[in-house]
Design an enzyme around this catalytic site. Sequence first.
Site, mmCIF file in Angstrom:
data_model
loop_
_atom_site.group_PDB
_atom_site.id
_atom_site.type_symbol
_atom_site.label_atom_id
_atom_site.label_comp_id
_atom_site.label_asym_id
_atom_site.label_seq_id
_atom_site.Cartn_x
_atom_site.Cartn_y
_atom_site.Cartn_z
ATOM 1 N N SER A 140 0.788 -1.238 0.000
ATOM 2 C CA SER A 140 0.000 0.000 0.000
ATOM 3 C C SER A 140 0.811 1.276 0.000
ATOM 4 O O SER A 140 0.535 2.210 0.762
ATOM 5 C CB SER A 140 -0.975 0.023 1.183
ATOM 6 O OG SER A 140 -1.968 -0.896 0.981
ATOM 7 N N ASP A 174 -7.026 -0.481 3.022
ATOM 8 C CA ASP A 174 -5.648 0.027 3.047
ATOM 9 C C ASP A 174 -5.573 1.389 3.730
ATOM 10 O O ASP A 174 -4.766 1.610 4.635
ATOM 11 C CB ASP A 174 -5.098 0.158 1.619
ATOM 12 C CG ASP A 174 -5.165 -1.146 0.864
ATOM 13 O OD1 ASP A 174 -5.382 -2.190 1.501
ATOM 14 O OD2 ASP A 174 -5.011 -1.125 -0.369
HETATM 15 C C1 GLA Z 1 -6.232 -3.956 -2.376
HETATM 16 C C2 GLA Z 1 -7.354 -2.959 -2.140
HETATM 17 C C3 GLA Z 1 -8.062 -3.245 -0.823
HETATM 18 C C4 GLA Z 1 -8.484 -4.704 -0.720
HETATM 19 C C5 GLA Z 1 -7.329 -5.637 -1.084
HETATM 20 C C6 GLA Z 1 -7.753 -7.071 -1.159
HETATM 21 O O1 GLA Z 1 -5.224 -3.794 -1.415
HETATM 22 O O2 GLA Z 1 -6.850 -1.652 -2.134
HETATM 23 O O3 GLA Z 1 -9.160 -2.375 -0.680
HETATM 24 O O4 GLA Z 1 -9.603 -4.950 -1.520
HETATM 25 O O5 GLA Z 1 -6.732 -5.276 -2.314
HETATM 26 O O6 GLA Z 1 -8.120 -7.545 0.091
#
Ligand code: GLA
Length: 387
Positions: A128, A174
């Site tokens: 993230s 995230d």
């Molecule tokens: C990405 C998205 C999250 C979530 C994950 C899977 O990180 O940004 O919102 O959906 O994938 O769990």
Amino acid sequence: MKDIILAKFEEVFGSASGAKVYFAPGRVNMIGEHTDYNGGHVFPCALTIGTYGVARKREDDKLRFYSMNFAQRGVIESSLQDLKPYKEANWTNYPKGVMWAFEQRGMALPCGMDLLLNGTIPNGSGLSSSASVEVLTGYILRDFFGFDVTNQDLALIGQYSENHFNGVNCGIMDQFAIAMGKKGHAIFLDTADLSFEYAPIQLENAKIVIASSNKKRGLGDSKYNERRGECETALAELQKVVDIKALGDLTEEAFEQYQSAIGSEVRRRRAKHAVYENQRTIKAVEALKKNDVKLFGELMNASHVSLRDDYEVTGVELDTLVEEAWKVPGVIGSRMTGAGFGGCTVSIVENSAIDNFIESVGRAYQEKIGYAADFYVVEIGDGPRAL
Ligand code: GLA
């Protein structure tokens, strides 16, 4: 780090007088994957690695951006009059998106800024980095201009900008994990209503180890939005026979009872993952509360199997990392984490097994995939802050 980035800010922007330093973490999700846009539970935590930023207000409405991670791109300029996404604006679409989202909510920015970033999250690793930049930007805007927003609002604004400015239909996990992070704790979040509790992660003789597949992944061009669409269709089909708002409302038993209403075998598997993964996440947090780390690890393993076979978001790189991890004595649990299609795995590994884990999984990965994986032993850290 503070001195290094202030010195760089001075070098890039002439002087550092009036500049302030900030930090926002990255995140790793322990369990509860692809449940956050299905009204289910997630269990992520903020990390001590993240994004450092130096920011200074300007007297005009110019925006000047510089990232030490993309030094070759130099200074990228824009202005408050031009808060629109452009491909060539590259990473600056994340901070610009957040500025745009504040303005959308009636919080006009009184002046521009110079912003320098230095991230310690490996780019594109699925930890993230983009949500970290979003929350960091929101935190800076609140600090600079006194906007009346909570950290939870910063998460929602970040998600809004990601959805509507950057075109990725992500859930709230995230940004929430980053904005609300707490040292030593994971966040048990119900994405149906954003109620949450902090659960301490006390691993007596073990650590969290992240393995990066080094397979680059851009959420925008992955199948993320496609999976989300499949779940939405499956939900609409189920709603014809059962009164639910989201897939997360179903228990495993209820899913089995109604699943024939879903018109395709593929969508049935997608929905099954969303339902079972949500229940697994609830069970995993219960296990942790009882200090049953072994059961927690087994549920992590089951999560990976479901993401591999039913949700189909793993791929040979992540499967190799996880399947090799399972073979190593002292590995309590291992699974892919984040969106998938590349990115990282998360494992709980006994302290005495960590060296062997990195050695043997690393070697097997290199042999099978042809390039190296990277390993990080991580700590759970706090949310965003001024330094
Ligand atoms: C990405 C998205 C999250 C979530 C994950 C899977 O990180 O940004 O919102 O959906 O994938 O769990």
